[in-house]
Design an enzyme around this catalytic site. Structure first.
Site, PDB file in Angstrom:
ATOM      1  N   GLU A 189       0.864  -1.181   0.000  1.00  0.00           N
ATOM      2  CA  GLU A 189       0.000   0.000   0.000  1.00  0.00           C
ATOM      3  C   GLU A 189       0.896   1.225   0.000  1.00  0.00           C
ATOM      4  O   GLU A 189       1.951   1.242   0.634  1.00  0.00           O
ATOM      5  CB  GLU A 189      -0.923   0.040   1.218  1.00  0.00           C
ATOM      6  CG  GLU A 189      -1.805   1.283   1.247  1.00  0.00           C
ATOM      7  CD  GLU A 189      -2.837   1.287   2.360  1.00  0.00           C
ATOM      8  OE1 GLU A 189      -3.711   2.172   2.354  1.00  0.00           O
ATOM      9  OE2 GLU A 189      -2.767   0.413   3.243  1.00  0.00           O
ATOM     10  N   CYS A 211      -6.395   1.233   2.795  1.00  0.00           N
ATOM     11  CA  CYS A 211      -7.343   2.329   2.961  1.00  0.00           C
ATOM     12  C   CYS A 211      -7.458   3.198   1.720  1.00  0.00           C
ATOM     13  O   CYS A 211      -8.523   3.771   1.468  1.00  0.00           O
ATOM     14  CB  CYS A 211      -6.948   3.160   4.174  1.00  0.00           C
ATOM     15  SG  CYS A 211      -7.258   2.343   5.748  1.00  0.00           S
ATOM     16  N   ASN A 260     -12.486  -3.055   1.344  1.00  0.00           N
ATOM     17  CA  ASN A 260     -11.415  -3.097   2.333  1.00  0.00           C
ATOM     18  C   ASN A 260     -11.900  -2.514   3.659  1.00  0.00           C
ATOM     19  O   ASN A 260     -12.275  -1.341   3.716  1.00  0.00           O
ATOM     20  CB  ASN A 260     -10.215  -2.279   1.845  1.00  0.00           C
ATOM     21  CG  ASN A 260      -9.130  -2.158   2.893  1.00  0.00           C
ATOM     22  OD1 ASN A 260      -8.355  -3.088   3.096  1.00  0.00           O
ATOM     23  ND2 ASN A 260      -9.049  -1.013   3.570  1.00  0.00           N
ATOM     24  N   GLU A 261     -11.954  -3.336   4.694  1.00  0.00           N
ATOM     25  CA  GLU A 261     -12.210  -2.882   6.072  1.00  0.00           C
ATOM     26  C   GLU A 261     -13.483  -2.052   6.225  1.00  0.00           C
ATOM     27  O   GLU A 261     -13.509  -1.074   6.974  1.00  0.00           O
ATOM     28  CB  GLU A 261     -11.004  -2.090   6.601  1.00  0.00           C
ATOM     29  CG  GLU A 261      -9.753  -2.921   6.745  1.00  0.00           C
ATOM     30  CD  GLU A 261      -8.630  -2.187   7.472  1.00  0.00           C
ATOM     31  OE1 GLU A 261      -8.865  -1.058   7.955  1.00  0.00           O
ATOM     32  OE2 GLU A 261      -7.526  -2.738   7.562  1.00  0.00           O
TER      33      GLU A 261
END
Length: 835
Positions: A57, A256, A387-388
């Site tokens: 990332e 993120c 994602n999350e």
């Protein structure tokens, strides 16, 4: 032969720099006795070649200024204060003369709108100097550097550009070269410079002479030697360290930054506002790729884009695993985009991505891949969606739309769901409930916890449903870079391998950290602008990833005698981005004896402002933290030896984005428990345990906090059992009594060599004298060992890497032998059966 063993190592020795010295426990070390029984005739789960991989990332400046080898920062003048308050179009540039960043009809293209205009008036030169990243542009004597710029001039006679490499003081470090810009249409100009000196503080200087107006954009300087010498390539030392791990997959581009940002479309104004990651922005000629504001607070050029990710994965023999946004934000933003047309466009983008990776060169998106120099497919097999996300129902509704569309057109692709940002709790449980009910193939779990959590949860996957969704552990780490953290991670990895039939993929995170742009710690590989080194966790990951084996061999070991002690510690009050008032704080022993009471009528002299953050004062008979922007403002009181007590307090939120925190079991600033009410932007509440600064959740509830309301809080601590009451009602109870077992192991078999690979983690101060019993299986009289050993607080730095692999041999004396594993160590024993 295992594909893992057959991978090209690219000239990077897996144990480069290892010292061949046999490890041993000192004679006066404490010793604990263990037994380890191996059922060599038994069979366990097969381990996929792709089990261990890496997660990339763009955090900590991992891409621009990191893995992406470009040496010029803000090369297209797109930095903007709307993206970062400290940015301008000339960030990292120093102009001389009449230099101006403009955005008008003369721009290079619609995705690269801003450029530098130099109005050449008067005598002398006009130009700019770029400082690169960190301390400057790194230059090595004798190395070549490839310069390029897009330029145009209004001067019919042409405009000379002189290109120099200097140090910060202006001393010339390479012979200057001069290019002549001709014509008033954008044209790319190139040159190569050879450094005459070595410097970590280099500068790139461009000077224009003559008259008229010259326009510059996409100013670039690359080391001539990149990883595998690919154009627009990767920084060689960082890419080699990743390749040395022999990763089975590369997950990209986040994280993120995949599903957060102010826009989900291509319509962001001026192409530089922060949007969710759009893969189509990142392919094609680099001068036509959009610049985006990164979730982590800086801009990303997309020079390292989807084509480069696929190419790098192929180069290191790893499976590519891209992740696309699902229009439900995560990472604390918690928003849903309800736009059916936009959702359908993103689903189509995912289908186009698969075609870009796997389609024939005659297909629309396969042709774009071929035009970039790769006519053959990349062989994509897995894709992650989302994602999350903290909104599981909204996410799952959209995930099913993605999965259905992909399954209809590409049934061979595994579509991966996720379980939110934590290892447990209502969000995690709801995600898993939905994933199971929908027959999801694979679920991406993420968690970052303290070392003790990893020691306690070695058996996490033992009880997972073998017929349910498989697990992709896409992000995990213990929250620091000490060897103690790496030992805890190694302990946990033995449990991952033992459960390889459930956990099919796993990646430590984050992968890279630039020392001058650190946003998150832990990190695996650290670097500055010219050096790089692996953390203790890197050494653990490399040891496991290069000694995986092909299947698990059943085995069992004795445990460490349990030590039980009550939770002890003082008390504390804190806030996080919130102003709050506390009153009537009291502590009583189990038999009702008063240990502490404070109504703040006499001030707050009994409290220690241990964090130094926030503004605490007594106001109207209450203890108030007034700074609504301050984080982690802990004040403490009482006796660290307290146990078996009841803590009571009244708390009122006055302003801010969260609630309040009441601590117990406080031993010091890094070791405590706190009841975090209204945490995570007032979206939920939890009890968190901090161990050496790293936090993990013990219990969680969807409780939010109202501003202006006074809450009565009560915490009963009895031994290791804790009960919490909110306004007189039981809120939750938990027991912190999991065994943090320091001695863990797993045994696997290498089918190519026939070797048994015994992996032992001894995460304690005592040496582990272990009787290893292989039953009736005869083995060679010697075995090879690779050991990581050191003090638990040891940290690898640029100047010192105390945690490095040590290779040795031992005598086994048959199928039953005793070996003493050093304290604080990870050991790989390779045994060669003679049958």
């Amino acid at each position: 032969m295992s594909r893992r063993r057959a991978r090209l190592l690219l000239g990077v020795a897996a144990l480069a720099g290892a010292v061949v010295v046999p490890p041993s426990a000192a004679a006066d070390d404490a010793v604990t006795d263990y037994t380890l029984r191996v059922d060599t005739a038994g069979s366990g789960p097969e381990i996929a070649d792709s089990m261990y991989g890496v997660f990339f990332e763009d955090i900590n400046r991992a891409a621009d200024g990191g893995l992406y080898a470009e040496l010029v920062q803000n090369r297209s003048f797109e930095y903007d204060p709307a993206d970062n308050g400290g940015y301008t179009g000339l960030t990292s540039w120093t102009p001389s003369g009449a230099a101006q960043v403009v955005d008008d009809a003369e721009r290079l293209n619609e995705r690269n709108r801003r450029y530098l205009r130099l109005d050449l008036t008067g005598s002398g030169g006009h130009g700019v100097t770029n400082a690169g990243y960190n301390t400057g542009i790194p230059l090595t004597r004798g190395d070549k550097y490839d310069f390029s710029v897009w330029a145009r001039t209004s001067n019919a006679a042409g405009t000379p550009l002189t290109i120099r490499l200097t140090d910060a003081g202006g001393a010339v470090l390479a012979r200057p070269t001069t290019l002549t810009v001709r014509g008033d249409r954008w044209t790319k100009y190139t040159a190569t410079l050879r450094a005459d000196s070595t410097s970590a503080t280099g500068r790139l200087r461009i000077t224009a002479t003559g008259s008229g107006t010259v326009r510059l954009d996409m100013v670039s300087l690359f080391p001539d030697e990149t990883f595998l010498n690919r154009p627009n390539g990767l920084r060689k030392d960082l890419a080699e360290k990743i390749a040395a791990l022999e990763p089975g997959f590369v997950r990209f581009p986040g994280g993120c930054l995949v599903n957060t940002g102010s826009h989900y479309g291509y319509e962001a104004p001026n192409w530089e506002r922060r949007r969710s990651y759009q893969w189509k922005d990142t392919i094609g000629p680099v001068e036509e790729r959009a610049t985006n504001a990164n979730f982590w607070g800086y801009n990303q050029s997309y020079g390292l884009g989807y084509f480069e990710y696929f190419q790098f994965s192929e180069d290191i023999g790893a499976m590519p695993l891209p992740v696309v946004p699902a229009l439900v934000t995560g990472c604390g933003e918690n928003r849903v985009t309800d736009d059916p047309a936009l959702l359908q466009r993103h689903i189509q983008d995912a289908l186009d991505l698969i075609e870009f990776a796997n389609g024939p060169a005659t297909s629309p998106w396969g042709a774009k891949r071929a035009a970039m120099g790769h006519p053959a497919p990349f062989g994509l097999t897995h894709i992650g969606v989302g994602n999350e996300e903290n909104l599981p129902d909204a996410f799952h509704e959209r995930f099913l739309r993605f999965r259905a569309a992909i399954a209809e057109r590409y049934p061979e692709i595994t579509v991966i769901s996720n379980s939110g940002p934590d290892d447990t709790g209502p969000v995690f449980d709801r995600h898993w409930q939905l994933n199971r009910a929908s027959g999801v193939d694979m679920v991406d779990e993420h968690y970052y916890n303290d070392p003790r959590w990893f020691l306690e949860n070695n058996d996490r996957y033992d009880s997972y449903d073998r017929s349910g969704p498989k697990v992709f552990l896409g992000e995990y780490a213990s929250r620091d870079n000490r060897f103690a953290n790496a030992l805890a991670e190694a302990s946990f990895m033995t449990g991952l391998e033992r459960n390889a039939d459930v956990v099919e993929l796993a990646a430590y995170a984050p992968l890279l950290a630039n020392v001058d742009y650190v946003q998150w710690r832990p990190d695996m590989i650290w670097f500055d602008n010219h050096r790089s080194w692996g953390s203790a966790s890197y050494e653990v990951q490399k040891l496991f990833m290069t000694n995986v084996g092909d299947s698990v061999v059943p085995s069992r070991a004795s445990g460490t005698p349990a030590l039980t002690a009550p939770i002890t510690g003082a008390i504390g009050l804190s806030t996080w981005a919130t102003s709050a008032a506390y009153d009537d704080v009291s502590v009583t022993s189990e038999d009702g004896t008063a240990l502490f009471a404070d109504d703040f009528s006499a001030g707050a002299d009994r409290w220690t402002h241990s964090s130094g953050r926030g503004t605490w004062s007594v106001q109207d008979g209450a203890y108030v933290q007034a700074d609504a922007g301050a984080q982690d403002t802990m004040v403490t009181a009482g006796d660290p030896s307290w146990s078996d007590y009841t803590l009571r307090a009244k708390a009122t939120k006055r302003a801010g984005s969260e609630g309040f925190l009441v601590a117990f079991g406080v031993r010091d600033t890094g070791n405590f428990y706190w009841w975090n009410l209204g945490g995570w932007n007032n979206s939920r509440s939890a009890v968190e345990r901090a161990v050496d600064g790293g936090k993990s959740s013990m219990v969680e509830r969807p409780t939010t906090i109202e501003t202006g309301r006074t809450y009565d809080l009560r915490i009963d601590v009895r031994g290791r059992q804790v009960s919490l009451y909110l306004d007189g009602a039981l809120w939750a109870t938990f027991a912190d009594d999991e065994v943090a077992e320091p001695f863990r192991h797993v045994v696997t078999r290498d089918e190519r060599t026939g070797e048994l690979i015994v992996k032992v983690v001894n995460a304690q101060a005592s040496a582990a004298r272990t009787e290893i019993d292989l039953g009736a299986t005869p083995i060679s009289p010697t075995a090879t060992l690779t050991t990581l050993q050191g003090p638990p607080d040891a940290v690898n730095t640029v100047d010192s890497q105390p945690i490095r692999p040590v290779r040795s041999t031992i005598k086994t004396a048959g199928s039953r032998f005793t070996h003493t594993f050093p304290p604080h160590s990870v050991t790989i024993v390779r045994l060669n059966p003679t049958t």
